[in-house]
Design a protein around this motif. Structure first.
Motif, PDB file in Angstrom:
ATOM      1  N   LEU A  88      35.737  37.320  36.181  1.00 16.19           N
ATOM      2  CA  LEU A  88      37.037  37.092  36.851  1.00 16.19           C
ATOM      3  C   LEU A  88      37.737  38.535  36.127  1.00 16.19           C
ATOM      4  N   SER A  89      37.524  38.576  35.132  1.00 17.95           N
ATOM      5  CA  SER A  89      38.498  39.790  34.343  1.00 17.95           C
ATOM      6  C   SER A  89      37.932  41.136  34.758  1.00 17.95           C
ATOM      7  N   VAL A  90      36.491  41.328  35.414  1.00 20.60           N
ATOM      8  CA  VAL A  90      35.957  42.445  35.851  1.00 20.60           C
ATOM      9  C   VAL A  90      36.870  42.718  37.159  1.00 20.60           C
ATOM     10  N   LEU A  91      37.423  41.688  37.736  1.00 19.79           N
ATOM     11  CA  LEU A  91      37.849  42.281  39.063  1.00 19.79           C
ATOM     12  C   LEU A  91      39.372  42.818  38.907  1.00 19.79           C
ATOM     13  N   PHE A  92      40.001  42.808  37.796  1.00 16.64           N
ATOM     14  CA  PHE A  92      41.127  43.597  37.496  1.00 16.64           C
ATOM     15  C   PHE A  92      41.007  44.721  36.594  1.00 16.64           C
ATOM     16  N   ALA A  93      39.727  44.965  36.005  1.00 14.17           N
ATOM     17  CA  ALA A  93      39.554  45.928  35.155  1.00 14.17           C
ATOM     18  C   ALA A  93      38.842  47.205  35.844  1.00 14.17           C
ATOM     19  N   ASP A  94      39.218  48.280  35.285  1.00 11.85           N
ATOM     20  CA  ASP A  94      38.738  49.497  35.530  1.00 11.85           C
ATOM     21  C   ASP A  94      37.153  49.705  35.200  1.00 11.85           C
ATOM     22  N   PRO A  95      36.356  49.625  35.947  1.00 11.59           N
ATOM     23  CA  PRO A  95      34.944  49.907  35.641  1.00 11.59           C
ATOM     24  C   PRO A  95      34.447  50.810  34.357  1.00 11.59           C
ATOM     25  N   ASP A  96      35.389  51.788  34.138  1.00  6.33           N
ATOM     26  CA  ASP A  96      35.073  53.129  33.109  1.00  6.33           C
ATOM     27  C   ASP A  96      35.499  52.179  31.955  1.00  6.33           C
ATOM     28  N   ARG A  97      36.138  51.270  31.995  1.00  9.76           N
ATOM     29  CA  ARG A  97      36.846  50.650  30.637  1.00  9.76           C
ATOM     30  C   ARG A  97      35.768  49.470  30.234  1.00  9.76           C
ATOM     31  N   MET A  98      34.992  49.233  31.154  1.00 12.99           N
ATOM     32  CA  MET A  98      33.937  48.017  30.845  1.00 12.99           C
ATOM     33  C   MET A  98      32.776  48.338  30.161  1.00 12.99           C
ATOM     34  N   SER A  99      32.141  47.224  29.306  1.00 20.28           N
ATOM     35  CA  SER A  99      31.015  47.626  28.535  1.00 20.28           C
ATOM     36  C   SER A  99      29.970  47.752  29.336  1.00 20.28           C
ATOM     37  N   ALA A 100      28.733  48.347  28.894  1.00 21.88           N
ATOM     38  CA  ALA A 100      27.393  48.576  29.881  1.00 21.88           C
ATOM     39  C   ALA A 100      26.975  46.839  30.211  1.00 21.88           C
ATOM     40  N   TYR A 101      27.235  45.904  28.968  1.00 23.67           N
ATOM     41  CA  TYR A 101      26.486  44.860  29.379  1.00 23.67           C
ATOM     42  C   TYR A 101      27.480  43.935  30.377  1.00 23.67           C
ATOM     43  N   GLY A 102      28.825  44.052  30.369  1.00 21.44           N
ATOM     44  CA  GLY A 102      29.535  43.382  31.374  1.00 21.44           C
ATOM     45  C   GLY A 102      29.432  44.038  32.613  1.00 21.44           C
ATOM     46  N   LEU A 103      29.199  45.176  32.645  1.00 16.37           N
ATOM     47  CA  LEU A 103      28.940  46.060  34.094  1.00 16.37           C
ATOM     48  C   LEU A 103      27.474  45.423  34.711  1.00 16.37           C
ATOM     49  N   ALA A 104      26.632  45.197  33.839  1.00 19.55           N
ATOM     50  CA  ALA A 104      25.175  44.643  34.152  1.00 19.55           C
ATOM     51  C   ALA A 104      25.081  43.296  34.700  1.00 19.55           C
ATOM     52  N   THR A 105      26.038  42.504  34.157  1.00 19.48           N
ATOM     53  CA  THR A 105      26.296  41.062  34.293  1.00 19.48           C
ATOM     54  C   THR A 105      27.076  41.021  35.633  1.00 19.48           C
ATOM     55  N   TYR A 106      28.122  41.720  35.750  1.00 17.46           N
ATOM     56  CA  TYR A 106      28.866  41.848  37.195  1.00 17.46           C
ATOM     57  C   TYR A 106      28.031  42.113  38.362  1.00 17.46           C
ATOM     58  N   THR A 107      27.250  43.362  38.107  1.00 21.80           N
ATOM     59  CA  THR A 107      26.348  43.965  39.099  1.00 21.80           C
ATOM     60  C   THR A 107      25.303  42.656  39.598  1.00 21.80           C
ATOM     61  N   ARG A 108      24.938  42.134  38.439  1.00 23.74           N
ATOM     62  CA  ARG A 108      23.734  41.213  39.167  1.00 23.74           C
ATOM     63  C   ARG A 108      24.450  39.968  39.732  1.00 23.74           C
ATOM     64  N   HIS A 109      25.705  39.596  39.528  1.00 26.69           N
ATOM     65  CA  HIS A 109      26.314  38.601  40.154  1.00 26.69           C
ATOM     66  C   HIS A 109      26.764  38.915  41.720  1.00 26.69           C
ATOM     67  N   LEU A 110      27.244  40.337  41.721  1.00 24.26           N
ATOM     68  CA  LEU A 110      27.320  40.695  43.195  1.00 24.26           C
ATOM     69  C   LEU A 110      26.197  40.748  43.920  1.00 24.26           C
ATOM     70  N   ALA A 111      24.955  41.243  43.267  1.00 23.06           N
ATOM     71  CA  ALA A 111      23.803  41.335  43.986  1.00 23.06           C
ATOM     72  C   ALA A 111      23.122  39.908  44.431  1.00 23.06           C
ATOM     73  N   GLU A 112      23.493  38.992  43.692  1.00 26.22           N
ATOM     74  CA  GLU A 112      23.108  37.661  44.028  1.00 26.22           C
ATOM     75  C   GLU A 112      23.965  37.263  45.058  1.00 26.22           C
ATOM     76  N   ASN A 113      25.161  37.466  45.305  1.00 22.93           N
ATOM     77  CA  ASN A 113      26.142  37.108  46.440  1.00 22.93           C
ATOM     78  C   ASN A 113      26.085  38.054  47.445  1.00 22.93           C
ATOM     79  N   LYS A 114      25.155  38.841  47.558  1.00 23.04           N
ATOM     80  CA  LYS A 114      24.949  39.938  48.718  1.00 23.04           C
ATOM     81  C   LYS A 114      26.229  40.671  49.047  1.00 23.04           C
ATOM     82  N   GLN A 115      26.838  41.318  47.895  1.00 26.88           N
ATOM     83  CA  GLN A 115      27.890  41.986  47.745  1.00 26.88           C
ATOM     84  C   GLN A 115      27.580  43.480  47.565  1.00 26.88           C
ATOM     85  N   THR A 116      28.386  44.348  47.951  1.00 30.75           N
ATOM     86  CA  THR A 116      28.205  45.908  47.413  1.00 30.75           C
ATOM     87  C   THR A 116      28.379  45.877  45.943  1.00 30.75           C
TER      88      THR A 116
END
Length: 375
Positions: A252-280
């Motif tokens: 949920l915090s990713v939705l309000f965060a700048d991707p450039d300020r996130m960790s690589a682990y957080g980005l990988a986790t959220y990317t996987r979540h988006l892919a599983e839900n058929k989102q860009t």
């Protein structure tokens, strides 16, 4: 050579540290000026503004480290050249390759330093700063969304590791700085996208292990067979109910965060979540690869600085070299940002989008080194 290595490393490290501190002071001043109009809103006082700006500095350390490495290395090498020390080193048998290796050993330390700030320190401090500001102002994270926060989840048969049996659309009126959800509405669908349930709750608190505790719950269940006239819609009220979901406070915090300020682990986790839900996922994939390769830009910038030790200007000397270095650093940042947007608009491969700016400047550095060797 060990004495020479230590001497050059000390000079370069001191110059890079000075350039980095100078940039941080400048950016902190501008950020503080930008925060002053908000002082006095709610409980947001001057000390909160200072803390908020201070917590944003680790992010600037990560962003500015390549430029600081470039300018600091140019300054250190220009000073060595101005004092004829670099000329004596060359006369003593110091080759261009050996000089590059001396800088590379210092650069590797800077790369690890940059990666530490980008992956660990900056994401945590940025999140703490935003939370501090929201708590002081008495506002919530989703305040700017008129209809609240919307997100999508996959319903699985057994917890979060089972077979998908449907999907869930989650609407939250407010997300408090401590991660509590308020005004929760859920719309659950089966695999054929038939509405199976509508759940509302006053609030939801995270209990770890992908489990939320819903309070004051109203659950409306719809029949699976819509053509069955005898089927009825049932509604029940509960004081509390547990919800197992892939949605976590981190997601949920990713939705309000700048991707450039996130960790690589957080980005990988959220990317996987988006892919599983058929989102860009392109935006976050680009940010992920940039997060992995951006620290290596420090080595590229230091390679670009090495040819300046071989250049001799009749006038302007060190100041002219530093000015050129600043222009190169600014160009690198602009190109890096430009490629991120172009890659997103033109659907370029995320890996290529993240690597191309650094690769371009690396080729320029190699060409410059080859030129100074010939001349």
């Amino acid at each position: 050579m060990r004495v020479l290595d230590r001497y050059v490393s000390r000079e370069v490290t001191a110059a890079v540290a000075f350039a980095l501190v100078a940039f941080l002071a400048l950016f902190a001043f501008f950020d503080l000026i930008g925060e002053l109009p908000q002082v006095g809103r709610g409980g947001y006082e001057l000390q909160h503004a200072f803390l908020y700006v201070a917590m944003g500095l680790p992010g600037y350390v990560y962003d500015l480290m390549p430029i600081a490495a470039l300018i600091g290395t140019i300054y250190a090498l220009a000073q060595l050249a101005a004092r004829s020390e670099f000329t004596i080193m060359r006369a003593s048998g110091l080759s261009t390759g050996r000089a590059g290796w001396m800088l590379a050993k210092v650069g590797i330390v800077f790369v690890l330093f940059t990666f530490l700030f980008g992956e660990v320190i900056a994401p945590a401090s940025s999140e703490m700063g935003e939370r501090l500001k929201l708590q002081a102002q008495g506002s919530t994270v989703s305040k700017e969304f008129r209809t609240g926060l919307w997100t999508k989840d996959v319903i699985r048969q057994d917890g979060v590791d089972g077979e998908p049996i449907g999907s869930r659309f989650l609407n939250v009126a407010d997300v408090t700085p401590d991660g509590q959800l308020q005004g929760v509405k859920m719309y659950e669908f089966d695999r054929d996208f038939h509405l199976t349930a509508v759940v509302t709750a006053d609030r939801a608190d995270y209990r770890n292990n992908n489990t939320w505790r819903l309070a004051n719950v109203t659950e409306t269940v719809f029949p699976h067979n819509a053509t069955d006239v005898t089927a009825v819609v049932t509604t029940r009220k509960l004081n509390a109910r547990d919800l197992v979901s892939e949605i976590t406070p981190d997601i949920l915090s990713v939705l309000f965060a700048d991707p450039d300020r996130m960790s690589a682990y957080g980005l990988a986790t959220y990317t996987r979540h988006l892919a599983e839900n058929k989102q860009t996922t392109e935006r976050y994939e680009i940010a992920f690869w940039k997060k992995l390769f951006y620290p290596l830009a420090v080595l590229v910038m230091m390679a670009l600085a090495l040819p300046f030790a071989y250049l001799h200007f009749r006038a302007g000397g060190v100041s002219l070299k530093i000015f050129i270095g600043i222009m190169i650093g600014v160009s690198f940042q602009l190109l890096n940002s430009l490629f991120s947007h172009l890659g997103l608009l033109n659907t370029w491969p995320p890996l290529a989008t993240a690597v191309l700016p650094s690769a371009t400047f690396l080729l320029v550095a190699i060409a410059a080194l080859l030129w100074v060797q010939k001349h």
